[in-house]
Write an enzyme that holds these catalytic residues in place. Sequence first.
Site, short mmCIF file in Angstrom:
data_model
loop_
_atom_site.label_atom_id
_atom_site.label_comp_id
_atom_site.label_asym_id
_atom_site.label_seq_id
_atom_site.Cartn_x
_atom_site.Cartn_y
_atom_site.Cartn_z
N ASP A 67 0.87 -0.99 -0.04
CA ASP A 67 0.00 0.00 0.03
C ASP A 67 0.86 1.27 -0.01
O ASP A 67 2.11 1.16 0.19
CB ASP A 67 -1.00 -0.05 1.26
N ASN A 135 -7.75 -3.02 14.25
CA ASN A 135 -8.84 -3.43 13.88
C ASN A 135 -8.87 -4.48 13.01
O ASN A 135 -9.94 -4.92 12.60
CB ASN A 135 -9.56 -2.16 13.44
N HIS A 137 -6.97 -4.79 10.36
CA HIS A 137 -6.91 -4.61 8.86
C HIS A 137 -5.73 -5.27 8.37
O HIS A 137 -4.68 -5.50 9.18
CB HIS A 137 -6.88 -3.24 8.46
N GLU A 142 -9.97 -2.03 5.44
CA GLU A 142 -10.41 -1.75 6.76
C GLU A 142 -11.74 -2.59 6.95
O GLU A 142 -12.15 -3.10 5.88
CB GLU A 142 -10.71 -0.34 6.85
C1 F6R Z 1 1.43 -1.47 6.06
C2 F6R Z 1 0.05 -2.21 6.14
C3 F6R Z 1 -0.54 -2.07 7.48
C4 F6R Z 1 0.15 -2.37 8.81
C5 F6R Z 1 -0.58 -2.02 10.08
C6 F6R Z 1 0.28 -2.39 11.31
O1 F6R Z 1 1.92 -1.86 4.77
O2 F6R Z 1 -0.23 -2.56 5.24
O3 F6R Z 1 -1.64 -3.21 7.54
O4 F6R Z 1 0.69 -3.60 8.59
O5 F6R Z 1 -1.16 -1.04 10.09
O6 F6R Z 1 1.00 -1.41 11.41
P1 F6R Z 1 2.26 -1.30 12.35
O7 F6R Z 1 3.06 -2.40 12.10
O8 F6R Z 1 3.05 0.07 12.45
O9 F6R Z 1 1.97 -1.61 13.80
#
Ligand code: F6R
Length: 241
Positions: A67, A135, A137, A142
């Site tokens: 992403d 959450n 994701h 989401e």
């Molecule tokens: C990042 C992504 C997100 C993160 C998630 C956890 O490329 O796709 O799904 O993996 O938000 O983020 P952290 O590791 O910062 O807790």
Amino acid sequence: MNIIVVKTEQEIGQKTGDLILNKVKENPKAVIGLATGSSPLSTYKYIIENSKKENVSWHDITTFNLDEYKGLSGIHNQSYRYFMTHNLFNHIDIQKENTFVPSGMIESDDEVKVYDEKIKNAGGIDIQLLGIGVNGHIGFNEPGTSFDSLTSVVDLTDQTIEANSRFFNDKSEVPTQAVSMGLKSIMNAKEIVLIAMGENKAKAIKELVTGEVSTDWPCTILQNHPKVTLIIDEKAASLLD
Ligand code: F6R
């Protein structure tokens, strides 16, 4: 689902790094799916150190990131392209033209559709690295995202904006949209490794492993994937039996 519980962030990096490095060693032309955020940092550190130590070449490897924030160019220091350049790509011998991160600088939402085609044309993703949101994701898919989704422009929830504001000067600077691989794009990967650490991820991990498969918790889709490994610390595992 294979669940590996470790004690430290360093061990997460070592175990996950080894899984990815083994793919690179087995197939020097492998296609690797990558993630950003805090969770993969120790993995990238381990990959950099061990690619040097063991002379592992990334020259013919192709990577696809999950992403990118909509509206941030690759030189913005909070863009995921910038993150990848500085935390991994600059330190291994990968060819930059073989590293793909969705562009956040799109003029029409249709432009992002080519990403899944590019992945397909590269032969599909051999192993996809994932983090997980509080959450549930994965990518920036989401709660409520269709299980059939491909790469698209997505709205970030307030919870995600809040969680990610730690990287910005102020919450108001966090983009409210992103371009993300869809849940179907992720499920198309031949193998998935998901990493999580900390107590705030425990509920999402519990849902992922034992929850009802539902779009309320996007991570639960992984129960339907044949080859998933979770590499998590004890805190993230604390709600599992
Ligand atoms: C990042 C992504 C997100 C993160 C998630 C956890 O490329 O796709 O799904 O993996 O938000 O983020 P952290 O590791 O910062 O807790």
